[in-house]
Design a protein around this motif. Structure first.
Motif, short mmCIF file in Angstrom:
data_model
loop_
_atom_site.label_atom_id
_atom_site.label_comp_id
_atom_site.label_asym_id
_atom_site.label_seq_id
_atom_site.Cartn_x
_atom_site.Cartn_y
_atom_site.Cartn_z
N LEU A 156 0.80 -1.22 0.00
CA LEU A 156 0.00 0.00 0.00
C LEU A 156 0.84 1.27 0.00
O LEU A 156 0.31 2.35 -0.28
CB LEU A 156 -0.93 0.01 1.22
CG LEU A 156 -1.94 -1.13 1.33
CD1 LEU A 156 -2.78 -0.97 2.60
CD2 LEU A 156 -2.83 -1.19 0.10
N GLY A 157 2.12 1.18 0.34
CA GLY A 157 2.96 2.36 0.34
C GLY A 157 3.91 2.37 1.53
O GLY A 157 3.96 1.44 2.33
N LYS A 158 4.65 3.46 1.65
CA LYS A 158 5.60 3.64 2.75
C LYS A 158 5.07 4.71 3.71
O LYS A 158 4.34 5.61 3.31
CB LYS A 158 6.97 4.06 2.23
CG LYS A 158 7.66 3.00 1.39
CD LYS A 158 9.07 3.43 1.00
CE LYS A 158 9.05 4.61 0.04
NZ LYS A 158 10.41 4.96 -0.44
N GLU A 159 5.47 4.62 4.96
CA GLU A 159 5.15 5.64 5.93
C GLU A 159 6.26 5.70 6.96
O GLU A 159 6.91 4.70 7.25
CB GLU A 159 3.81 5.38 6.61
CG GLU A 159 3.71 4.07 7.37
CD GLU A 159 2.33 3.86 7.97
OE1 GLU A 159 1.47 4.73 7.80
OE2 GLU A 159 2.14 2.82 8.62
N LYS A 160 6.47 6.90 7.50
CA LYS A 160 7.53 7.08 8.48
C LYS A 160 6.94 7.27 9.86
O LYS A 160 6.01 8.06 10.06
CB LYS A 160 8.39 8.30 8.11
CG LYS A 160 9.75 8.33 8.78
CD LYS A 160 10.65 9.37 8.16
CE LYS A 160 12.05 9.29 8.75
NZ LYS A 160 12.96 10.31 8.13
N LYS A 161 7.46 6.51 10.81
CA LYS A 161 7.05 6.64 12.21
C LYS A 161 8.29 6.95 13.01
O LYS A 161 9.18 6.11 13.15
CB LYS A 161 6.40 5.35 12.71
CG LYS A 161 5.13 4.96 11.96
CD LYS A 161 4.54 3.67 12.53
CE LYS A 161 3.29 3.26 11.78
NZ LYS A 161 2.71 2.00 12.35
N GLY A 162 8.35 8.18 13.55
CA GLY A 162 9.59 8.61 14.18
C GLY A 162 10.68 8.71 13.14
O GLY A 162 10.52 9.38 12.11
N ASN A 163 11.77 8.00 13.37
CA ASN A 163 12.87 8.00 12.40
C ASN A 163 12.94 6.68 11.62
O ASN A 163 13.93 6.43 10.95
CB ASN A 163 14.21 8.24 13.12
CG ASN A 163 14.29 9.63 13.72
OD1 ASN A 163 13.84 10.60 13.10
ND2 ASN A 163 14.86 9.73 14.92
N VAL A 164 11.89 5.87 11.72
CA VAL A 164 11.89 4.56 11.09
C VAL A 164 10.90 4.52 9.93
O VAL A 164 9.76 4.97 10.06
CB VAL A 164 11.53 3.45 12.12
CG1 VAL A 164 11.52 2.09 11.44
CG2 VAL A 164 12.51 3.47 13.29
N MET A 165 11.35 4.00 8.78
CA MET A 165 10.49 3.86 7.62
C MET A 165 9.80 2.50 7.67
O MET A 165 10.41 1.48 7.97
CB MET A 165 11.30 3.98 6.33
CG MET A 165 10.44 4.06 5.08
SD MET A 165 9.40 5.54 5.03
CE MET A 165 10.65 6.81 4.77
N TYR A 166 8.50 2.50 7.39
CA TYR A 166 7.68 1.30 7.42
C TYR A 166 7.07 1.05 6.05
O TYR A 166 6.81 1.99 5.29
CB TYR A 166 6.54 1.43 8.43
CG TYR A 166 6.95 1.34 9.88
CD1 TYR A 166 6.62 0.21 10.64
CD2 TYR A 166 7.62 2.38 10.51
CE1 TYR A 166 6.97 0.11 11.98
CE2 TYR A 166 7.99 2.28 11.85
CZ TYR A 166 7.65 1.15 12.58
OH TYR A 166 7.99 1.06 13.90
N LEU A 167 6.78 -0.23 5.78
CA LEU A 167 5.96 -0.60 4.63
C LEU A 167 4.54 -0.82 5.14
O LEU A 167 4.32 -1.56 6.10
CB LEU A 167 6.46 -1.89 3.98
CG LEU A 167 7.84 -1.90 3.36
CD1 LEU A 167 8.03 -3.18 2.56
CD2 LEU A 167 8.07 -0.69 2.49
#
Length: 220
Positions: A138-149
């Motif tokens: 579905l895309g990427k998102e950033k939480k804090g300094n960590v990138m998530y899929l």
């Protein structure tokens, strides 16, 4: 698609999955709410089927009754039949996309688009000892300094739904993009078992061999 319903890989889950797909008049009837509890390969396959059927309803191609039956989930072993390839260890979906020319396979995250099918590998092992997850990207998102899929699938323990995974946890990604759905018309009703996928139940494979057998591209 429904939400929740729980996650399981039991005989009951497989039986309910089979009951969720039936043969109708000139089409398949797909009712994911019956396929509960669910598991990741089943959840993504139901989305694949619904997509193919939606395109067929737009009269962009025609699937004969025999082809529709071939697409239904049966009790195929890994590498046997359409569902048996999709559900196989390792690059099952990618191998299927390559065999039937459904679209490109690639590993470049920057080239990924929402809607791509994605096999995630949590370790470097591919095949018999792998730990993986089959999802829809579905895309990427950033939480804090960590990138998530951000992905959709059937996830432990809740079942159908969206979940985000830190990229740092993932060892390998294989994307498969449905670009030529009309190629499904070329489906061989009783294809020979894919010996490579079948072997991955008991044998490991290398990333280099996966790239070769699935025609992994640098970019789609």
């Amino acid at each position: 698609m429904p939400r929740g319903g729980g996650y399981a890989t039991t005989a009951t889950a497989m039986r309910n999955f089979s009951s969720a797909v039936s043969l109708g008049h000139r089409s398949l009837l797909v009712n994911p709410s019956i396929a509960i509890p669910s598991f990741c390969s089943e959840a993504t396959y139901l989305v694949f089927l619904k997509t193919i059927l939606n395109i067929q309803e737009q009269k962009k191609f025609f699937l004969s009754p025999s082809l529709l039956v071939a697409l239904m989930p049966h009790s195929e072993s890994d590498g046997q039949g359409f569902w048996g390839c999709w559900n196989a260890n390792g690059p099952g979906v990618a191998r299927l996309f390559q065999r039937w020319d459904l679209g490109p396979n690639f590993m470049n995250l920057e080239a990924a688009e929402p809607g791509d099918f994605l096999k995630i590998f949590w370790t470097d092992s591919i095949g018999a000892r792998e730990h993986g997850h089959l999802v829809i990207y579905l895309g990427k998102e950033k939480k804090g300094n960590v990138m998530y899929l951000r992905c959709w699938s059937s996830n432990q323990p809740n079942g159908y739904g969206v979940r985000s995974y830190p990229i740092t946890r993932i060892h390998h990604l294989i994307f498969s993009r449905l670009r030529r759905p009309e190629s499904i018309e070329k489906l061989i009703l009783h294809p020979e078992k894919d010996a490579y996928l079948g072997s991955l139940l008991s044998e490991p494979t290398s990333l280099d061999e996966v790239k070769q057998r699935c025609e992994i591209l640098s970019k789609p």
